[in-house]
Design an enzyme around this catalytic site. Structure first.
Site, PDB file in Angstrom:
ATOM      1  N   LYS A  53       0.972  -1.372   0.009  1.00 13.45           N
ATOM      2  CA  LYS A  53       0.390  -0.185   0.128  1.00 13.45           C
ATOM      3  C   LYS A  53       0.909   1.090  -0.153  1.00 13.45           C
ATOM      4  O   LYS A  53       0.518   2.565  -0.978  1.00 13.45           O
ATOM      5  CB  LYS A  53      -0.875   0.402   0.848  1.00 13.45           C
ATOM      6  CG  LYS A  53      -1.934  -1.280   1.139  1.00 13.45           C
ATOM      7  CD  LYS A  53      -2.965  -0.947   1.682  1.00 13.45           C
ATOM      8  CE  LYS A  53      -4.709  -2.130   0.931  1.00 13.45           C
ATOM      9  NZ  LYS A  53      -5.031  -2.510   1.988  1.00 13.45           N
TER      10      LYS A  53
ATOM     11  N   LYS B 294      -4.766 -11.015  -6.502  1.00 14.32           N
ATOM     12  CA  LYS B 294      -5.167 -11.343  -5.863  1.00 14.32           C
ATOM     13  C   LYS B 294      -7.066 -10.120  -5.997  1.00 14.32           C
ATOM     14  O   LYS B 294      -6.053  -9.179  -6.235  1.00 14.32           O
ATOM     15  CB  LYS B 294      -4.549 -10.827  -4.302  1.00 14.32           C
ATOM     16  CG  LYS B 294      -5.926 -11.498  -3.173  1.00 14.32           C
ATOM     17  CD  LYS B 294      -4.942 -10.559  -1.998  1.00 14.32           C
ATOM     18  CE  LYS B 294      -5.648  -9.205  -1.838  1.00 14.32           C
ATOM     19  NZ  LYS B 294      -5.253  -8.588  -0.466  1.00 14.32           N
TER      20      LYS B 294
ATOM     21  N   LYS C 170     -11.167  -5.026  -3.137  1.00 14.29           N
ATOM     22  CA  LYS C 170     -11.831  -4.311  -3.210  1.00 14.29           C
ATOM     23  C   LYS C 170     -11.106  -2.948  -3.851  1.00 14.29           C
ATOM     24  O   LYS C 170     -12.346  -2.404  -3.904  1.00 14.29           O
ATOM     25  CB  LYS C 170     -12.316  -3.985  -1.594  1.00 14.29           C
ATOM     26  CG  LYS C 170     -12.669  -4.730  -0.952  1.00 14.29           C
ATOM     27  CD  LYS C 170     -13.225  -4.904   0.872  1.00 14.29           C
ATOM     28  CE  LYS C 170     -11.694  -4.790   1.507  1.00 14.29           C
ATOM     29  NZ  LYS C 170     -12.171  -4.849   3.345  1.00 14.29           N
TER      30      LYS C 170
END
Ligand code: TYM
Length: 335
Positions: free
Chosen positions: A114, A198, A201
């Site tokens: 992130k 992956k 969201k």
């Protein structure tokens, strides 16, 4: 009577939940509610670790409560609550930040992923210290098991290190050692548009959202990226797209990947296979969406959360008190 073991898990209300969240976590939760004392919460404080629209956060939080119940959680059996309703999470976090180290936090894959995309100056402390709050979540309830998808196991491992360190330091079993439990099939569902990544969201491309219209779900599956060739074989390295679809099919059919492979032995058309996967997903998500709508319309969400907060606070405050005493904070009668 022997005391039940405890299970705890949560979902962060950051983006729209995906089929990955459903298979890796949501649908697993109900398996624990009969044999374990079960706590399932919404990690809303964790949602603040990256910028988020306040209205989206609030609505998404309610949605996830409805998803929990639509996925079979019974509020009588499972304590369903908001992290921000139980102040002990923040208080234990303030204590635990002193027991995890900068080096180990900076090695966490989620933090690296992130923060890599961000300007160093703008990385919030909360993002860095994310696993500390997560450890507080787990340890407040003395959770024995933590059902999660594969991407969260590293955080649970760090929590285990902390338990070891803390109990060792004070020479007593203050915290219970938790263990991550991942589903046998589907612990890591991959993106349909890029099956080497992956499903997440925060990435709308090719990912199936639980609120997607059923026709859209079918379209997304029918256009999922696959390799050239025509065999339905589980081979994540050479056939990541087909392997991912096989995993989704197997997980939702409650069979192993090998059994799924057998079912499609001799099938030489990807289109036929994809249609079977789409049917399976729709068969599961259709009724799930229906239940979700009924729960939202029932107006029961607030009641469930109030009762959950009450039950969770009782347990969490007991642990917090024990920790405070252990580290030498003066706990007196008024508390
Ligand atoms: P979160 O909100 O990112 O994800 C919720 C759950 O879904 C799983 N998951 C997946 N499983 C399979 N395939 C995928 N593609 C996939 N994507 C997500 C995650 O592994 C997770 O189990 N840090 C947690 C929330 C949390 C928590 C906790 C969990 C906060 N405190 C304490 C357990 C215990 C998170 O961000 O999950």
């Amino acid at each position: 009577m022997e005391e039940k073991k405890r299970a705890l898990s949560g979902i962060k209300p950051t983006g729209n939940l995906t089929l990955g969240n459903y298979i890796g976590a949501l649908r697993e939760f109900k398996k624990f509610q009969d044999d374990y004392e079960s706590f399932i919460f919404i990690a809303d404080l964790h949602a603040l670790t990256l910028p988020i629209d306040p209205i989206f956060l609030k609505n998404n939080t309610k949605d996830i409560v409805a998803f929990y119940i639509a996925a079979g959680l019974d509020p009588e059996k499972t304590t369903i609550f908001l992290q921000s309703d139980v102040s002990a999470h923040s208080e234990l976090n303030t204590i635990l930040v002193n027991y995890l180290y900068m080096g180990e936090l900076s090695r966490m894959t989620q933090f690296k992923d992130k923060s890599q995309k961000m300007n160093n100056e703008a990385i919030g402390l909360g993002l860095f210290a994310y696993p500390v709050l997560m450890a507080a979540d787990i340890l407040l309830y003395n959770a024995d098991v933590v059902p999660v998808g594969e991407d969260q196991t590293q955080h649970v491992e760090l929590c285990r290190d902390l338990v070891h360190r803390f109990n060792q330091r004070y020479q007593k079993e203050v915290f219970v050692m938790p263990k991550a439990i991942t589903p046998k099939v589907g612990a890591r569902i991959m993106s349909l548009s890029d099956p080497t990544r992956k499903m997440s969201k925060s990435d709308p491309k090719g990912d199936i959202f639980l609120k997607d219209d059923l026709n859209i779900i079918r379209k997304k599956i029918m256009s999922a990226v696959t390799d050239t060739g025509n065999e339905i074989k589980y081979d994540p390295e050479n056939k990541p797209g087909i392997s991912n679809l096989l995993t989704i099919y197997a997980a939702l059919s409650n069979i192993t990947v090998e059994q799924a492979e057998k079912q499609f032995e001799g099938c030489t058309q990807y289109g036929v296979f994809k249609k079977a996967v789409a049917d399976k997903v729709i068969e599961e998500i259709g009724p799930f969406q229906q239940r979700y709508k009924e729960i939202l319309a029932s107006g029961k969400i607030d009641e469930i959360l109030s009762e959950g907060a009450r039950r969770a606070s009782y347990i969490a405050n007991k642990t917090l008190r024990k920790v405070k005493k252990t580290v030498g904070l003066y706990v007196h009668d008024s508390k």
